[in-house]
Design an enzyme around this catalytic site. Sequence first.
Site, PDB file in Angstrom:
ATOM      1  N   ASN A 195      79.631  62.182 -16.215  1.00  0.00           N
ATOM      2  CA  ASN A 195      79.795  61.710 -17.698  1.00  0.00           C
ATOM      3  C   ASN A 195      81.425  62.808 -17.313  1.00  0.00           C
ATOM      4  O   ASN A 195      81.461  63.572 -16.387  1.00  0.00           O
ATOM      5  CB  ASN A 195      78.305  63.366 -18.561  1.00  0.00           C
ATOM      6  CG  ASN A 195      77.560  62.183 -18.990  1.00  0.00           C
ATOM      7  OD1 ASN A 195      77.438  60.889 -18.393  1.00  0.00           O
ATOM      8  ND2 ASN A 195      76.176  62.917 -18.584  1.00  0.00           N
ATOM      9  N   CYS A 199      73.105  54.358 -17.659  1.00  0.00           N
ATOM     10  CA  CYS A 199      74.376  53.825 -18.579  1.00  0.00           C
ATOM     11  C   CYS A 199      74.311  52.800 -18.932  1.00  0.00           C
ATOM     12  O   CYS A 199      75.136  52.021 -18.171  1.00  0.00           O
ATOM     13  CB  CYS A 199      75.812  54.955 -18.698  1.00  0.00           C
ATOM     14  SG  CYS A 199      76.560  54.557 -19.445  1.00  0.00           S
ATOM     15  N   CYS A 238      75.957  54.248 -27.180  1.00  0.00           N
ATOM     16  CA  CYS A 238      74.435  54.742 -25.613  1.00  0.00           C
ATOM     17  C   CYS A 238      74.008  54.028 -25.596  1.00  0.00           C
ATOM     18  O   CYS A 238      72.525  53.650 -26.286  1.00  0.00           O
ATOM     19  CB  CYS A 238      74.084  55.902 -26.033  1.00  0.00           C
ATOM     20  SG  CYS A 238      73.323  56.194 -24.642  1.00  0.00           S
TER      21      CYS A 238
END
Length: 327
Positions: free
Chosen positions: A68, A77, A228
Site C-alpha cells: 500500500n 487486492c 477496492c
Amino acid sequence: MDIEILKCHGSGNDFLLIDEISNPYLFSEKQRADLAKALCNRETELGADGILFVLKSDVADARMRVFNADGSEASMCGNGLRCVARYVCELLGKPNALIETMKVNLLVEKEEDLFPEIPTYKVEISPVSFQLKDLPLTLPTDTLIAEKIPSLSEDLTFTALAVPNPHLVAIVEAEQLESNLQLQLSGYVNGPNPLFPDGVNVSFVKPLGKSAIFVRTFERGVGFTNACGTAMSASTLVTCLDGLNQKEEAIEVYNPGGKVRCVVHETNGQYKIDLIGNGTYVYKADVQVNEADYNQFTVNQTKVFTAETEQYAKLEAHAKEYIAQYM
C-alpha cells in the site's frame, strides 16, 4: 536504481506494477516498503494506491505482492489482481493463469468485455471467513452478521468478514452515504481502538436498481479509494446474505471509479466470489530512483496507452449516469 514500471488501474484503483519475472531486481523488504511510500506519494509525478510486485512462483504461474501507499503489505487486492492477471496472461500468452498471493493461489482468466473495448478479467476472491479472529475483531462473539456495534453507531448494522483482507460492511441509505459518518468511523477503527487492532476496510453499500449496488470504501493503509476489489466482493456477498441480491447471479457493482461485476458462489457452506472488471494500462515508464533517498526520483514515460484511458472514461461516464438515477 533504474526501475521499469507500468501504471495501471482496476476501477480507478491505480497501481504501479513492477515486473520481477522479466527483470533481475533484488529488492529487500525495506526497499519494497520504502519504494511504495515514495513512488505512490500523490504529490509526486507518479502517485498511486500501491505497488504490485509480480514475481516468479514455485507453485503457480506468478506471484503477486501488494504494498500500500503507506508501505504496509496487503494480503490481497482484487483490483490489483485483475491488473496482474492481464499482465501475466499477456506475458505468458495464455487466456488464464494461477496467481500465488499471500494466503492462497487464485485462478484468473480473460473474460468478455465488461464494456466495449475494455480489457476485462475475472479473478477469484477467496477464502471467505466470518470468524472474527480472522480479521481480527475483538468482540465477545465468534461472528458479526447484520448486527450493531453500539460503540460505532446506534443506527447502522454491520457485517464483518475476511476475504482474506478484513472488511466491515454496512448497507446504508443515501443520506448516510453523503454524510461524514463513514469517514469518522473509518478514522476511528484504523487508529488506536479496542475493536480492530490491525485496522479494517470500511465499506458503505447503497442498493441501486435490480441486481445493482454502489460501494464506497475507506481502504486500510490508503484511505478513500475509487474502488477496492475485495471490498466490492465482500459487499456483494453481504447483500446476498441480506436478501437484496441472489447468489449465482451477476450483480453490477458501481463505485466512484466505474463499475465491476460480481457473482457469489456457495458450495457446502463455503463462499467464493468472481470479481470481473477492467485491467487498464495507463503508461509505461523508466523511473530513476536515488538509492540514498527514494523520495528523489525522475520519470521518463516510454509508452502512453491513450486509447485505453479514453475508452475507460466512457465507462466512467456511463457508471456516473446510472448512479445519479438513485442518489
